[in-house]
Design an enzyme around this catalytic site. Structure first.
Site, PDB file in Angstrom:
ATOM      1  N   GLY A 218     -82.079 -48.871 -99.259  1.00 36.19           N
ATOM      2  CA  GLY A 218     -82.031 -48.704-100.707  1.00 36.19           C
ATOM      3  C   GLY A 218     -80.865 -47.831-101.099  1.00 36.19           C
TER       4      GLY A 218
ATOM      5  N   ALA B  38     -77.234 -43.395-100.309  1.00 36.15           N
ATOM      6  CA  ALA B  38     -77.881 -44.590 -99.782  1.00 36.15           C
ATOM      7  C   ALA B  38     -78.865 -44.209 -98.689  1.00 36.15           C
ATOM      8  CB  ALA B  38     -76.825 -45.531 -99.230  1.00 36.15           C
TER       9      ALA B  38
ATOM     10  N   ASP C 124     -88.314 -31.048-107.719  1.00 32.80           N
ATOM     11  CA  ASP C 124     -88.320 -32.345-108.400  1.00 32.80           C
ATOM     12  C   ASP C 124     -89.498 -33.171-107.924  1.00 32.80           C
ATOM     13  OD1 ASP C 124     -87.488 -34.264-110.146  1.00 32.80           O
ATOM     14  OD2 ASP C 124     -85.989 -35.121-108.799  1.00 32.80           O
TER      15      ASP C 124
END
Lengths: 531, 189
Positions: free
Chosen positions: A94, A100, A205
């Site tokens: 992905g 990446a 996060d």
């Protein structure tokens, strides 16, 4: 002739809402001798109409720039690297804003790994390396294991455990998840966060995209600290953001990825702490359970306002959502970090304490269990009731034998039912205790009746005392198991009172009590909500 | 810091002109800081609303020490003015930079761009210039424009801050809007 600003304003206010022709006529009438005034007001009125609804409608906004677009060196090479350090790159899994992700092979240990190759980010490199090294030392079943952090042609890459499964977001969307399932999965993720906090790491996060649920059902937290440094994932690849992009993303439509999970202190530009992770965790949990985020806001503007004002939405009353969850979430979502749980670990402990009492049952099974228990229970009571009515005479004067047959039948039937419905009963909240209640009634009645007959007490008197016994048994159940059972205790007592005045009705009263109280007790038992 | 601002707001409420003057740079700096901090969380292309910045600056500077409605009015007035300066400074610097004469942008400048709906970016400067003329002729209306257009405040908030009814603000806004539209449509302004 000097213009009277006050007059201009008054006329404008008076005429602004009129249709143009009427306004023009009124203007002619009011300014017969003042052409300048007339012209000034007419002009303003014309411009009032000419100005589109867009004109000055929304304030100039600050648009985050595609900073990377200006640094051509920052765009990732599109080709597949052969190797990253000692890892052979197999295929791309992905691409995100951070870089990446590839599937790689570690020849040394012969295992497959996930390789995250980050975009060039010179400022953050040092810091990132330190952070990732700390993470590599952390080993916890609910944290994606980091095997190695290294560099490849000046870019940082992280080699980590390859999790086959889906992100929590996908997992939640993939099927109807029950509240116990959602809670159990998030508690796992929370344990991962707690372990990281204890190791001195802050995630910064936490969100459903950063939790991976493996095929084994185990949740693992991923991307500690990394995400805060790089542009957000799921953004278009750098370099493709035209400046006109800013135009389309007006304040109403631009729902942001991560601010949804941001704590108030992060909105204020302060550094994220473990308490901020706790906040993000609670936003995730709230959203997963109730299907909507805890703070209203379509855009950053309104979201930040409701988060900063601590305006938590009242959770919708969904069936199956436990009440105890609300105060826990409220605390975890406190505006002030000091008012939240002292640590992720203590929040998880609190969740687990309640979770232990929640049956892990999916609604379909629960429904079928209920139907079976209710059906079997009612059939039995109906059968026994009919038999009693057919057997005893019209006035419910049972013989001595009748008195003994009933409790024996009851003992037999309740034992058979217990064996037949064993699975369903154990799955039920307090299932065993309720089953024991029915098992107790039969032998108690039998023992009491045997004693009564032994001492030659008339059958109707025995029945009247049975009535008191039932009242006592239901009373104790009410105290121990379920308060609503007190109602049956009262019914039985009322029957006993009738017996005291009219002993000849004792048989009918006893039959009525059993036929009324037992089915309702079974229904109540089967449909009891987890408390 | 927070106490200073509350004190300044109280002084300004008592009519001390100097307090109002001192307030502006503090609010300006805070807005810049809040903007920079929030920018760090945004993806390219995402927008930051002045309203959010102004309210966050309020939270940051005043927090729990509610300085009364008059203090609030002074704060939002100052914040709208600071926001205006922040935006105008930025657009000016950007324009200068484009022409090749400016300094390389500061950290914050690199992080954001201005978008004005319904207007080309350069026109924000024209609005600013027209607003200056409006200030000379209709100071109160200019203040409404300042708070609404640059500060992103709602009519209710402005009405509360200026101590008038919402209806009055609506009227003044409509007039000012027509007035500014006239100025801005005039060829060579």
């Amino acid at each position: 002739m000097a213009l009277d600003a006050r007059r201009v304003e008054e006329l404008f206010d008076a005429l602004a809402d009129l249709p143009p022709e009427d306004a023009a006529r009124r203007l002619d009438e009011d300014c017969v001798d003042d052409a300048a005034l007339r012209e000034a007001v007419a002009k303003l009125l014309a411009h009032d109409r000419a100005a589109g609804t867009d004109f000055l409608a929304s304030p100039p906004t600050l648009v985050a720039e595609a900073m990377r677009a200006r640094e051509p060196s920052a765009s990732p090479p599109s080709g597949l690297p052969d190797r990253l350090g000692r890892f052979a790159v197999m295929r791309k899994l992905g691409e995100g804003g951070m870089g990446a992700v590839y599937m790689g092979h570690d020849a040394l240990l012969d295992r497959r790994v996930a390789l995250k190759l980050l975009h060039r980010d010179t400022d953050a490199r040092e810091w990132l390396l330190r952070e990732a090294q700390a993470l590599a030392r952390l080993s916890h079943p609910n944290v994606v294991a980091v095997h190695e952090v290294s560099e490849h042609e000046g870019r940082v890459f992280v080699a980590m455990e390859l999790v086959e499964g889906q992100s929590l977001r996908e997992w939640l969307a993939a099927g109807k998840r029950t509240v116990p399932q959602v809670l159990a999965t998030l508690v796992q993720a929370g344990k991962g966060l707690a372990a990281a906090h204890e190791a001195g790491l802050v995630h910064r996060d936490f969100k459903p995209d950063n939790v991976l649920v493996g095929r084994d059902g185990r949740a693992r937290v991923v991307d500690f600290g990394i995400a805060a440094l790089a542009p957000r994932p799921e953004e278009p690849p750098p370099g493709t953001v035209p400046s006109a992009f800013a135009r389309q993303l007006t304040h109403r439509s631009a729902l942001m990825g991560t601010p949804t999970y941001m704590a108030p202190e992060q909105f204020l530009g302060e550094r994220a702490t473990p308490a901020s992770d706790q906040f993000a965790f609670c936003v995730t949990l709230y959203t997963a359970v109730y299907g909507e985020p805890p703070f209203a806001g379509e855009d950053l503007d309104s979201l930040s306002r409701s988060v900063l004002a601590g305006q938590l939405r009242a959770p919708p009353a969904l069936p199956g959502t436990p009440e105890w969850l609300v105060p826990l979430l409220r605390r975890g979502l406190s505006r002030e970090p000091s008012e939240r749980f002292p640590s992720m670990a203590s929040l998880i402990t609190a969740l687990e304490e309640h979770l232990a009492r929640l049956p892990s049952m999916d609604p379909e099974t629960a429904r079928r269990d209920r139907l079976r228990i209710t059906g079997v229970g009612l059939l039995v009571i109906l059968g026994v009731g009919t038999a009693v009515i057919l057997r005893v005479d019209r006035r419910f004067h049972p013989s001595h034998a009748d008195l003994l047959v009933l409790p024996i039948v009851m003992i037999a039937v309740s034992n058979i039912v217990r064996v037949v419905l064993r699975e369903q009963i154990t799955r039920l909240v307090n299932g065993r205790q309720f089953a024991q209640l029915f098992l107790v009634i039969g032998p108690t009645l039998l023992a009491h009746r045997l004693l009564g007959l032994r001492f030659g007490i008339p059958p109707l008197h025995i029945l009247a005392v049975d009535q008191l016994l039932l009242a006592a048994i239901f009373g104790v159940t009410a105290l121990v198991l379920d308060r609503t059972m007190a109602a049956f205790s009262v019914i039985a007592l009322a029957g006993a009172c009738v017996d005291a005045y009219e002993p000849r009705w004792a048989g009918a009263v006893f039959a009525a009590t059993c036929l009324l109280a037992l089915p309702v007790a079974i229904l109540r038992w089967a449909y009891r909500e987890p408390g | 810091m927070a106490r200073d601002v509350t004190q300044l707001l109280e002084d300004a409420s008592r009519g001390e002109a100097r307090a109002a003057e001192e307030l502006l740079p503090i609010v300006y700096d805070e807005l810049r800081r809040v903007a920079a901090a929030q920018m760090a969380h945004l993806r390219p292309g995402q927008t930051l609303q002045p309203t959010a910045l102004v309210h966050d600056a309020w939270m940051k500077l005043v927090r729990n020490q509610e300085p009364g409605w008059s203090g609030r009015a002074h704060f939002f007035g100052a914040a709208a003015q600071a926001m205006r300066e922040l935006i105008i400074d930025h657009v000016r610097r950007k324009a200068a930079h484009k022409r090749g004469g400016g300094q390389p942008g500061e950290a914050l400048e690199a992080a954001f761009e201005i978008a004005a709906d319904g207007l080309p970016t350069e026109d924000v400067l024209a609005v600013d210039a027209a607003l200056k003329q409006l200030e000379a002729e209709h100071p109160r209306k200019a203040r409404v424009v300042l708070m609404r257009y640059f500060g992103g405040l709602s009519e209710e908030e402005i009405a509360q801050a200026l101590g008038v009814t919402t209806r009055t603000i609506e009227r003044e806004w409509r007039f000012a809007r027509a007035w500014l539209h006239e100025r801005l449509s005039a060829p060579a302004g």
